[in-house]
Design a protein around this motif. Structure first.
Motif, PDB file in Angstrom:
ATOM      1  N   LEU A  34      45.503  43.178  30.851  1.00 43.44           N
ATOM      2  CA  LEU A  34      44.122  43.572  30.607  1.00 43.44           C
ATOM      3  C   LEU A  34      43.867  43.772  29.116  1.00 43.44           C
ATOM      4  O   LEU A  34      44.730  44.283  28.397  1.00 43.44           O
ATOM      5  CB  LEU A  34      43.803  44.873  31.352  1.00 43.44           C
ATOM      6  N   PRO A  35      42.680  43.396  28.656  1.00 45.65           N
ATOM      7  CA  PRO A  35      42.322  43.675  27.260  1.00 45.65           C
ATOM      8  C   PRO A  35      42.010  45.158  27.091  1.00 45.65           C
ATOM      9  O   PRO A  35      42.024  45.926  28.063  1.00 45.65           O
ATOM     10  CB  PRO A  35      41.067  42.817  27.056  1.00 45.65           C
ATOM     11  N   LEU A  36      41.727  45.579  25.880  1.00 46.18           N
ATOM     12  CA  LEU A  36      41.358  46.974  25.637  1.00 46.18           C
ATOM     13  C   LEU A  36      40.084  47.318  26.390  1.00 46.18           C
ATOM     14  O   LEU A  36      39.147  46.510  26.451  1.00 46.18           O
ATOM     15  CB  LEU A  36      41.162  47.209  24.135  1.00 46.18           C
ATOM     16  N   VAL A  37      40.070  48.516  26.967  1.00 41.63           N
ATOM     17  CA  VAL A  37      38.913  48.941  27.757  1.00 41.63           C
ATOM     18  C   VAL A  37      37.641  48.915  26.920  1.00 41.63           C
ATOM     19  O   VAL A  37      36.564  48.547  27.400  1.00 41.63           O
ATOM     20  CB  VAL A  37      39.147  50.357  28.324  1.00 41.63           C
ATOM     21  N   THR A  38      37.755  49.289  25.654  1.00 41.90           N
ATOM     22  CA  THR A  38      36.580  49.372  24.781  1.00 41.90           C
ATOM     23  C   THR A  38      35.946  48.004  24.519  1.00 41.90           C
ATOM     24  O   THR A  38      34.785  47.929  24.112  1.00 41.90           O
ATOM     25  CB  THR A  38      36.969  50.007  23.432  1.00 41.90           C
ATOM     26  N   SER A  39      36.706  46.925  24.749  1.00 40.88           N
ATOM     27  CA  SER A  39      36.172  45.587  24.498  1.00 40.88           C
ATOM     28  C   SER A  39      35.699  44.889  25.775  1.00 40.88           C
ATOM     29  O   SER A  39      35.307  43.726  25.739  1.00 40.88           O
ATOM     30  CB  SER A  39      37.235  44.718  23.813  1.00 40.88           C
ATOM     31  N   THR A  41      33.326  44.082  29.120  1.00 35.75           N
ATOM     32  CA  THR A  41      31.957  44.146  29.612  1.00 35.75           C
ATOM     33  C   THR A  41      31.980  44.824  30.979  1.00 35.75           C
ATOM     34  O   THR A  41      33.057  45.054  31.553  1.00 35.75           O
ATOM     35  CB  THR A  41      31.366  42.740  29.748  1.00 35.75           C
ATOM     36  N   ILE A  42      30.819  45.144  31.534  1.00 37.05           N
ATOM     37  CA  ILE A  42      30.763  45.812  32.839  1.00 37.05           C
ATOM     38  C   ILE A  42      31.404  44.960  33.937  1.00 37.05           C
ATOM     39  O   ILE A  42      32.191  45.484  34.741  1.00 37.05           O
ATOM     40  CB  ILE A  42      29.307  46.169  33.198  1.00 37.05           C
ATOM     41  N   PRO A  43      31.100  43.656  34.025  1.00 38.45           N
ATOM     42  CA  PRO A  43      31.788  42.837  35.041  1.00 38.45           C
ATOM     43  C   PRO A  43      33.306  42.829  34.859  1.00 38.45           C
ATOM     44  O   PRO A  43      34.054  42.880  35.843  1.00 38.45           O
ATOM     45  CB  PRO A  43      31.204  41.430  34.811  1.00 38.45           C
ATOM     46  N   GLU A  44      33.769  42.801  33.617  1.00 40.84           N
ATOM     47  CA  GLU A  44      35.207  42.825  33.353  1.00 40.84           C
ATOM     48  C   GLU A  44      35.813  44.159  33.771  1.00 40.84           C
ATOM     49  O   GLU A  44      36.941  44.203  34.286  1.00 40.84           O
ATOM     50  CB  GLU A  44      35.472  42.574  31.870  1.00 40.84           C
ATOM     51  N   LEU A  45      35.079  45.241  33.569  1.00 42.39           N
ATOM     52  CA  LEU A  45      35.554  46.554  33.999  1.00 42.39           C
ATOM     53  C   LEU A  45      35.691  46.613  35.520  1.00 42.39           C
ATOM     54  O   LEU A  45      36.653  47.181  36.044  1.00 42.39           O
ATOM     55  CB  LEU A  45      34.599  47.652  33.521  1.00 42.39           C
TER      56      LEU A  45
END
Length: 203
Positions: A34-39, A41-45
């Motif tokens: 997973l990439p950094l949470v801060t980077s 988008t909502i769909p990615e989250l």
């Protein structure tokens, strides 16, 4: 159960394992990269939340419970199906994960590393699959066996510690575990209430 019925069960189980186990394996690999949470988008989250939920010990255990509940006709069969499903999913996870491996091709695992991985991953998978399959099968007959689920979730919350509340994904996972625990105890309370009502009616 006739031989033909047994074949149908096996066919359904194999299809379930390949489809559902494959999906779980893909999401589990995704959760490892997973990439950094801060980077995000909502769909990615949202996708990442599903990934980390599936790639967790409680997630794998719940899937083994589902297998035992759906395909088990007796305790031994439920245990066998549960462990076989988990081992198959873990194997697919390793195979798919190989293509996302960050290690250079020159890195070769030693025999000790391979044995350690085999014992820890596959050993735990077999044990977890057996227990999960049995719990899933016995659930309709002896609902109290479901207590293993909140016990496992509490252990996972303890192991995660403060790390489980350090970011939005960790908090979402921890909150989900808490909601499942509460739901199980509400279910037990409802069962006890219904049982008491029946006793009073028959008195």
């Amino acid at each position: 159960m006739s031989h033909k019925d047994k074949q149908k069960v096996w066919v359904k189980f194999i299809i379930f394992t390949l489809v559902v186990g494959g999906i779980v394996a893909v999401f589990s690999v995704m959760s490892d990269h997973l990439p950094l949470v801060t980077s995000m988008t909502i769909p990615e989250l949202m996708v990442s939340y599903v990934a980390i939920m599936l790639n967790s010990l409680p997630g794998w255990f719940i899937m083994a419970m589902v297998v035992g509940y759906v395909f088990g006709t007796r305790t031994r069969q439920a245990a066998y199906f549960g462990s076989l499903y988990i081992v198959s999913s873990i194997t697919m996870y390793f195979v798919i994960g190989h293509f996302y491996n960050d290690q250079p091709d020159s890195v070769v695992w030693g025999l000790k590393d391979i044995l350690y991985t085999f014992i820890t991953w596959y050993g735990a998978s077999v044990v977890g699959g057996i227990i999960g399959g049995i719990v899933g099968f016995l659930f309709t007959k002896k609902p109290f066996v479901l207590v293993t689920l909140p016990a496992g979730l509490l252990l996972q919350l303890f192991l995660n510690g403060t790390r489980g509340w350090s970011d939005i994904l960790g908090m979402a996972q921890s909150v989900t575990y808490c909601l499942i625990i509460i739901s199980v105890f509400i279910y037990f309370f409802r069962l006890k209430t219904i049982k008491n009502k029946k006793v009073k009616q028959n008195a």
